[in-house]
Scaffold this motif. Structure first.
Motif, PDB file in Angstrom:
ATOM      1  N   HIS A   1       0.827  -1.215   0.000  1.00 46.34           N
ATOM      2  CA  HIS A   1       0.000   0.000   0.000  1.00 46.34           C
ATOM      3  C   HIS A   1       0.857   1.258   0.000  1.00 46.34           C
ATOM      4  CE1 HIS A   1      -2.569  -3.074   1.904  1.00 46.34           C
ATOM      5  NE2 HIS A   1      -3.533  -2.465   1.265  1.00 46.34           N
ATOM      6  N   TRP A   2       0.409   2.180  -0.816  1.00 45.20           N
ATOM      7  CA  TRP A   2       1.069   3.494  -0.770  1.00 45.20           C
ATOM      8  C   TRP A   2       0.694   4.219   0.517  1.00 45.20           C
ATOM      9  CZ3 TRP A   2       4.527   5.702  -4.094  1.00 45.20           C
ATOM     10  CH2 TRP A   2       4.721   5.072  -5.324  1.00 45.20           C
ATOM     11  N   GLU A   3      -0.558   4.082   0.908  1.00 46.00           N
ATOM     12  CA  GLU A   3      -1.025   4.778   2.111  1.00 46.00           C
ATOM     13  C   GLU A   3      -1.722   3.781   3.033  1.00 46.00           C
ATOM     14  OE1 GLU A   3      -0.315   7.811   2.848  1.00 46.00           O
ATOM     15  OE2 GLU A   3       0.446   8.435   0.890  1.00 46.00           O
ATOM     16  N   GLU A   4      -1.814   4.156   4.273  1.00 49.95           N
ATOM     17  CA  GLU A   4      -2.513   3.314   5.239  1.00 49.95           C
ATOM     18  C   GLU A   4      -3.963   3.125   4.768  1.00 49.95           C
ATOM     19  OE1 GLU A   4      -2.239   4.883   9.148  1.00 49.95           O
ATOM     20  OE2 GLU A   4      -2.990   3.034  10.059  1.00 49.95           O
ATOM     21  N   PRO A   5      -4.426   1.889   4.714  1.00 57.18           N
ATOM     22  CA  PRO A   5      -5.768   1.665   4.149  1.00 57.18           C
ATOM     23  C   PRO A   5      -6.871   2.339   4.961  1.00 57.18           C
ATOM     24  CG  PRO A   5      -4.559  -0.396   4.346  1.00 57.18           C
ATOM     25  CD  PRO A   5      -3.744   0.638   5.063  1.00 57.18           C
ATOM     26  N   ARG A   6      -7.934   2.608   4.261  1.00 49.87           N
ATOM     27  CA  ARG A   6      -9.060   3.335   4.840  1.00 49.87           C
ATOM     28  C   ARG A   6      -9.710   2.595   6.004  1.00 49.87           C
ATOM     29  NH1 ARG A   6     -13.936   5.382   2.391  1.00 49.87           N
ATOM     30  NH2 ARG A   6     -13.991   3.749   0.837  1.00 49.87           N
ATOM     31  N   GLU A   7      -9.707   1.288   5.923  1.00 50.03           N
ATOM     32  CA  GLU A   7     -10.332   0.543   7.026  1.00 50.03           C
ATOM     33  C   GLU A   7      -9.614   0.846   8.332  1.00 50.03           C
ATOM     34  OE1 GLU A   7      -8.594  -2.389   4.709  1.00 50.03           O
ATOM     35  OE2 GLU A   7      -9.490  -0.750   3.564  1.00 50.03           O
ATOM     36  N   ARG A   8      -8.344   1.146   8.214  1.00 50.69           N
ATOM     37  CA  ARG A   8      -7.587   1.398   9.437  1.00 50.69           C
ATOM     38  C   ARG A   8      -7.662   2.842   9.874  1.00 50.69           C
ATOM     39  NH1 ARG A   8      -2.115  -1.921   9.679  1.00 50.69           N
ATOM     40  NH2 ARG A   8      -1.684  -0.075  10.921  1.00 50.69           N
ATOM     41  N   THR A   9      -7.741   3.743   8.917  1.00 49.97           N
ATOM     42  CA  THR A   9      -7.718   5.166   9.310  1.00 49.97           C
ATOM     43  C   THR A   9      -9.129   5.690   9.597  1.00 49.97           C
ATOM     44  OG1 THR A   9      -7.982   6.036   7.086  1.00 49.97           O
ATOM     45  CG2 THR A   9      -5.741   5.575   7.789  1.00 49.97           C
ATOM     46  N   GLN A  10     -10.132   4.926   9.245  1.00 50.95           N
ATOM     47  CA  GLN A  10     -11.523   5.333   9.461  1.00 50.95           C
ATOM     48  C   GLN A  10     -11.947   6.481   8.549  1.00 50.95           C
ATOM     49  OE1 GLN A  10     -13.179   4.124  12.854  1.00 50.95           O
ATOM     50  NE2 GLN A  10     -11.645   2.628  12.315  1.00 50.95           N
TER      51      GLN A  10
ATOM     52  N   ARG B   1      -3.945   4.146  -2.695  1.00 52.76           N
ATOM     53  CA  ARG B   1      -3.341   5.462  -2.385  1.00 52.76           C
ATOM     54  C   ARG B   1      -4.261   6.299  -1.491  1.00 52.76           C
ATOM     55  NH1 ARG B   1      -1.843   4.196  -7.506  1.00 52.76           N
ATOM     56  NH2 ARG B   1       0.332   4.505  -8.089  1.00 52.76           N
ATOM     57  N   ARG B   2      -5.313   5.739  -1.041  1.00 55.13           N
ATOM     58  CA  ARG B   2      -6.340   6.445  -0.263  1.00 55.13           C
ATOM     59  C   ARG B   2      -6.686   7.776  -0.949  1.00 55.13           C
ATOM     60  NH1 ARG B   2      -4.015   6.749   4.686  1.00 55.13           N
ATOM     61  NH2 ARG B   2      -4.326   8.987   4.964  1.00 55.13           N
ATOM     62  N   SER B   3      -6.946   7.665  -2.256  1.00 58.90           N
ATOM     63  CA  SER B   3      -7.194   8.870  -3.058  1.00 58.90           C
ATOM     64  C   SER B   3      -8.491   8.705  -3.844  1.00 58.90           C
ATOM     65  CB  SER B   3      -6.041   9.089  -4.039  1.00 58.90           C
ATOM     66  OG  SER B   3      -4.839   9.270  -3.348  1.00 58.90           O
ATOM     67  N   PHE B   4      -9.344   9.716  -3.770  1.00 55.95           N
ATOM     68  CA  PHE B   4     -10.669   9.587  -4.367  1.00 55.95           C
ATOM     69  C   PHE B   4     -11.103  10.920  -4.990  1.00 55.95           C
ATOM     70  CE2 PHE B   4     -10.042   7.041  -0.658  1.00 55.95           C
ATOM     71  CZ  PHE B   4     -10.415   5.772  -1.064  1.00 55.95           C
ATOM     72  N   ALA B   5     -11.839  10.807  -6.089  1.00 55.95           N
ATOM     73  CA  ALA B   5     -12.493  11.992  -6.645  1.00 55.95           C
ATOM     74  C   ALA B   5     -13.973  11.669  -6.768  1.00 55.95           C
ATOM     75  CB  ALA B   5     -11.884  12.352  -7.996  1.00 55.95           C
ATOM     76  N   GLY B   6     -14.798  12.462  -6.107  1.00 57.57           N
ATOM     77  CA  GLY B   6     -16.248  12.228  -6.123  1.00 57.57           C
ATOM     78  C   GLY B   6     -16.917  13.197  -7.078  1.00 57.57           C
ATOM     79  N   TYR B   7     -18.114  12.828  -7.506  1.00 55.85           N
ATOM     80  CA  TYR B   7     -18.813  13.648  -8.503  1.00 55.85           C
ATOM     81  C   TYR B   7     -20.299  13.678  -8.195  1.00 55.85           C
ATOM     82  CZ  TYR B   7     -20.700  14.938 -13.076  1.00 55.85           C
ATOM     83  OH  TYR B   7     -21.383  15.536 -14.090  1.00 55.85           O
TER      84      TYR B   7
END
Ligand SMILES: O=C(O)CCC(=O)C(=O)O
Ligand SMILES: [Fe+2]
Length: 667
Positions: free
Chosen positions: A424-433, A458-464
């Protein structure tokens, strides 16, 4: 053979002092467990109140503790590499593996030096706000998370990228569900984040991640700015005293190893921190030193117009308006002390300095930070160069570069940051909440949200959200904003920027928006801003008390106006270091918006394209500003477009009144 003095019992701080400068903690270690050695040193440096320390372990198993004082980074680096070069640790290595190892060391060093200047000082934050409770909840994903032990086994299965839409087909929104605005319900409280346990000495995760790689270990300690200021005078006078002493010593310096150099017999069990220094540094290896010097210069942001020489004649002209070749006063200059006598006899600086060439451009995004440039008169010393001073390089921003500049910089892309773990590039979302806006918003709005970019790794998102603002509102707000804003078209480093802009902030904030070498004055949120946020932020489920405190506006008069590849990674928003939300609304002409990964991996689509029409909402959430760049490319469009990007200023500039008032919750 000269028997070097031993050092065991008094603690390493003693060793630093005996080297002539307690903060110039230059020692080379042969340690079986380098990670432990580094951690111990970190503690000792903290105890000794050293300002910051860097340590590098190279692949030959040698650890160099480099100067805590950035002015000496260069001179510390060179001898440590030089000294380590011919030692027995190297003996078993083939020239190729040595070259490879050094290349890696170089890359690591470069990344770390850059990161040193870019990373927010956690301790600084704490020192500036002493009232902040230590167990305060933190934004998930912030750098404050304690170091997690690395997973020892290398992943057998390389990470597979999440499937993503095809690059060349712009992502199209799904059919628009009739978006009536339902009565607002209070937003759900964010899931509480458990603060990390307090460790006696907190080390940034960086150190561990380097150790994890097994190639180079670097770590840094950055104490509070206030303490730094308080100690500044004291330190200067101490350092001047030491300089005088060491100058006197130098006259009688023996040719053997210096006082303070320690040798541990290879067979003897290594004391906890047994520094040893190559008794007789070998002549510098120009290519390696040159490359290292270049890496350091690049990291500290030096962009000389010509390579500085050993006599540093290029710099007086640059920084003090003196002609090149100006005679250097023997007793120092403007309060800068003479360089400390180098206790090892030969000082291998000249070849490295000559090899330095033109370091590549500066990568520090925080325009208000000083850059560090070689001191005009004292080789090996660096001095801060503040914005506006000659020699201060513009921060890295690609918004308004020419194609040629961009191509040049692309060749000099910085190495990728350390990954969270092998997979993982970044700590996964399940862990960071971490929760997405589309998940956190009230139930009735959830169906409006789609995520054209969802990179969990990468815990990276673009919403629309399509048409978050209806046609009538779009028309009226477009006219109001176009006519009432005080639009600027400032000069950047490449001339006037190809769009008009306006930076609006919540009352009380005075933070200017600085990027790409330009500076936009803050204007207070006008009345229409509240009306607009009321409507637009409803589907985001953000209540007025949590509304963004700033908004950047762009006016693209036609398709020829653009914004180039960049990330909104300015210090204000902290988007490189913690989860960061940016909410953007488009008004007027339809334009394309593109996102690309900074460090794509095999089979990963590089480009993510979204078509934004009037009234559409687009968000960037999580670590997008660290891992992605975005742009609005040139298009054949005649109509104007206005874009508003709402952001949360997390770190106000030091003199901003809003920074002082910031509540714990708003951080
Ligand atoms: O116009 C857009 O959609 C993007 C604007 C942007 O990236 C910015 O203001 O930083
Ligand atoms: Fe942006």
């Amino acid at each position: 053979m000269h028997e070097p003095p031993r050092f065991c019992a008094e603690g390493p701080c003693r060793a630093y002092r005996s080297l002539g400068h307690e903060k110039a903690a230059l020692s080379v270690f042969r340690e079986s467990n380098a990670a432990t050695a580094i951690r111990e040193l970190q503690k000792d440096l903290l105890v000794a109140r050293c300002e910051g320390a860097l340590s590098i372990k190279d692949s030959c198993g040698e650890v160099s503790i480099l100067s805590a004082d950035r002015r000496r980074i260069y001179s510390a680096l060179a001898p440590s590499v030089n000294g380590g070069h011919n030692r027995s640790g190297d003996a078993g290595q083939t020239p190729e593996s040595r070259t490879e190892a050094r290349k890696r060391l170089l890359a690591e060093a470069e990344e770390e030096f850059r990161a040193l200047l870019e990373e927010p000082a956690k301790k600084e934050e704490e020192a500036d706000h002493p009232w902040r409770p230590p167990s305060s909840p933190k934004v998930p994903g912030s750098v404050d998370h304690p170091w997690k032990p690395p997973s020892s086994a290398k992943a057998d299965h390389p990470w597979r990228p999440p499937s993503s839409p095809k690059a060349d087909q712009p992502w199209r929104p799904p059919p628009h569900p009739a978006a009536q605005v339902a009565p607002r319900t209070p937003p759900q409280p964010a899931a509480p984040h458990t603060p990390p346990d307090a460790a006696p000495v907190r080390l940034p995760r960086r150190e561990a991640s380097r150790s994890r790689s097994g190639v180079a270990s670097l770590s840094l300690v950055i104490p509070g700015r206030r303490r730094r200021r308080r100690d500044e005078g004291e330190r200067r006078s101490r350092s001047r005293r030491r300089d005088r002493e060491s100058r006197n010593e130098k006259v009688a310096a023996p040719s053997g190893p210096p006082p303070g150099a320690f040798e541990v017999p290879a067979s003897a069990p290594s004391p906890r921190l047994a520094p040893q220094i190559s008794p007789r540094p070998q002549p510098a290896e120009p290519d390696l030193l040159g490359a290292l010097a270049q890496a350091v210069s690049r990291a500290v942001g030096v962009t000389p117009s010509q390579p500085p020489s050993y006599q540093a004649q290029a710099y007086p002209a640059l920084m003090h308006g003196m002609a090149p070749g100006h005679h250097v006063h023997p007793h120092g200059h403007h309060g800068y002390p003479q360089p400390m006598a180098y206790p090892y006899g030969h000082l291998p600086q000249a070849p490295a300095m000559h090899m330095m060439g033109h370091p590549p451009p500066h990568h520090m995004p925080q325009a208000h930070y000083p850059a560090y440039a070689p001191h005009p008169h004292f080789p090996g010393y660096y001095m801060p160069v503040y914005p506006g001073m000659p020699g201060h390089p513009p921060p890295r921003d690609r918004r308004d570069e020419s194609d040629e500049d961009r191509r040049k910089k692309e060749r000099e892309e910085p190495p990728p940051p350390a990954k969270f773990d092998d997979d993982h590039w970044e700590e996964p979302r399940e862990r960071t909440q971490m929760k997405l806006l589309g998940e956190e918003c009230p139930e009735e709005f959830r169906r409006l949200w789609t995520y054209p970019l969802s990179d969990e790794n990468r815990r990276s998102f673009a919403g629309y959200v399509q048409r978050a603002l209806d046609k009538d509102h779009c028309r009226s707000f477009f006219a109001k904003i176009r006519d009432s804003c005080d639009w600027k078209q400032p000069e950047g480093i490449h001339g006037q920027i190809p769009r008009k802009t306006c930076w609006l902030v919540k009352g009380g904030c005075r933070c200017k928006y600085r990027y790409g070498g330009l500076e936009v004055e803050a204007q207070e949120f006008p009345k229409w801003m509240h009306e607009l946020m009321e409507i637009v932020l409803k589907p985001c489920g953000i209540s007025p008390k949590d509304w963004p405190n700033s908004c950047n506006l762009n006016l693209y008069e036609d398709g020829g106006m653009t914004v180039g590849w960049h990330s909104d990674d300015e210090r204000l928003f902290q988007g490189k270091f913690r989860d960061c939300r940016i909410i953007s609304l488009s008004l007027g002409a339809t334009r394309k918006f593109e996102l690309r990964r900074n460090w794509p991996e095999d089979r990963e689509t590089q480009l993510q394209r979204v078509t934004l029409s009037s009234g559409d909402l687009l968000t960037m959430e999580g670590m997008v500003q660290k891992h992605f760049q975005h742009r609005v490319p040139r298009e054949n469009v005649k109509e104007p477009r206005i874009n508003l990007t709402w952001r949360w200023v997390k770190r106000h500039v030091p003199d901003c009144p809003a920074g002082r008032k910031m509540t714990h919750a708003s951080r």
